[in-house]
Design a protein around this motif. Structure first.
Motif, mmCIF file in Angstrom:
data_model
loop_
_atom_site.group_PDB
_atom_site.id
_atom_site.type_symbol
_atom_site.label_atom_id
_atom_site.label_comp_id
_atom_site.label_asym_id
_atom_site.label_seq_id
_atom_site.Cartn_x
_atom_site.Cartn_y
_atom_site.Cartn_z
ATOM 1 N N LEU A 17 0.822 -1.208 0.000
ATOM 2 C CA LEU A 17 0.000 0.000 0.000
ATOM 3 C C LEU A 17 0.858 1.261 0.000
ATOM 4 N N TYR A 18 1.953 1.224 0.758
ATOM 5 C CA TYR A 18 2.838 2.383 0.862
ATOM 6 C C TYR A 18 4.065 2.272 -0.054
ATOM 7 N N GLN A 19 4.002 1.323 -0.983
ATOM 8 C CA GLN A 19 5.073 1.096 -1.957
ATOM 9 C C GLN A 19 6.434 0.935 -1.294
ATOM 10 N N ILE A 20 6.453 0.121 -0.214
ATOM 11 C CA ILE A 20 7.686 -0.184 0.508
ATOM 12 C C ILE A 20 8.108 -1.587 0.108
ATOM 13 N N HIS A 21 9.357 -1.726 -0.303
ATOM 14 C CA HIS A 21 9.880 -3.003 -0.774
ATOM 15 C C HIS A 21 11.137 -3.352 0.029
ATOM 16 N N PRO A 22 10.965 -3.977 1.214
ATOM 17 C CA PRO A 22 12.127 -4.261 2.069
ATOM 18 C C PRO A 22 13.039 -5.326 1.462
ATOM 19 N N ASN A 23 14.301 -5.249 1.803
ATOM 20 C CA ASN A 23 15.290 -6.234 1.389
ATOM 21 C C ASN A 23 15.361 -7.291 2.496
ATOM 22 N N ILE A 24 14.540 -8.321 2.407
ATOM 23 C CA ILE A 24 14.416 -9.334 3.460
ATOM 24 C C ILE A 24 15.525 -10.374 3.316
ATOM 25 N N LYS A 25 16.340 -10.506 4.376
ATOM 26 C CA LYS A 25 17.423 -11.490 4.400
ATOM 27 C C LYS A 25 17.046 -12.707 5.231
ATOM 28 N N PHE A 26 16.324 -12.484 6.331
ATOM 29 C CA PHE A 26 15.889 -13.550 7.226
ATOM 30 C C PHE A 26 14.395 -13.412 7.445
ATOM 31 N N SER A 27 13.706 -14.528 7.559
ATOM 32 C CA SER A 27 12.265 -14.468 7.777
ATOM 33 C C SER A 27 11.807 -15.715 8.525
ATOM 34 N N THR A 28 10.787 -15.558 9.334
ATOM 35 C CA THR A 28 10.158 -16.673 10.028
ATOM 36 C C THR A 28 8.713 -16.290 10.313
ATOM 37 N N ILE A 29 7.858 -17.282 10.441
ATOM 38 C CA ILE A 29 6.467 -17.004 10.809
ATOM 39 C C ILE A 29 6.247 -17.191 12.308
ATOM 40 N N GLU A 30 7.284 -17.604 13.031
ATOM 41 C CA GLU A 30 7.194 -17.817 14.481
ATOM 42 C C GLU A 30 7.546 -16.524 15.210
#
Length: 107
Positions: A17-30
């Motif tokens: 929505l805010y046209q933000i495109h982060p550079n994700i290196k690590f991710s988890t759903i926990e």
């Protein structure tokens, strides 16, 4: 093509929505894992207040501006009466979520 990175769809929509495109290196759903990663200096996250309350004295928690909210729901089967344990959980969840909303509204 679907991303291989687990992303909370609500957060993904908010960023889009805010046209933000982060550079994700690590991710988890926990959430506890994510909060531990943040505490270790591995980044930041957008999470609801309910998930971060226990970490408030260990992390810097900032509100979104404008504020964004998450809707919670409880789903049961079509049986007329839910088991007593499920009813106790429902009562607890409603009490805790109502308390969280009231606390946020008072700030």
């Amino acid at each position: 093509q679907r991303s291989q990175t687990p992303v909370n769809m609500d957060v993904k929509e908010l960023l889009s929505l805010y046209q933000i495109h982060p550079n994700i290196k690590f991710s988890t759903i926990e959430n506890p894992v994510m909060l531990g990663m943040i505490k270790s200096g591995l980044g930041m996250s957008i999470m609801n207040e309910l998930s971060t309350t226990a970490w408030a004295n260990q992390l810097k928690i900032l509100p979104l501006d404008p504020a964004t909210f998450v809707t919670y729901g409880i789903v049961t089967s079509k049986i007329r009466h839910i088991p007593p344990a499920a009813e106790k959980f429902r009562e607890y969840a409603v009490r805790m979520l109502t308390k969280s909303v009231t606390h946020t509204a008072d700030e």
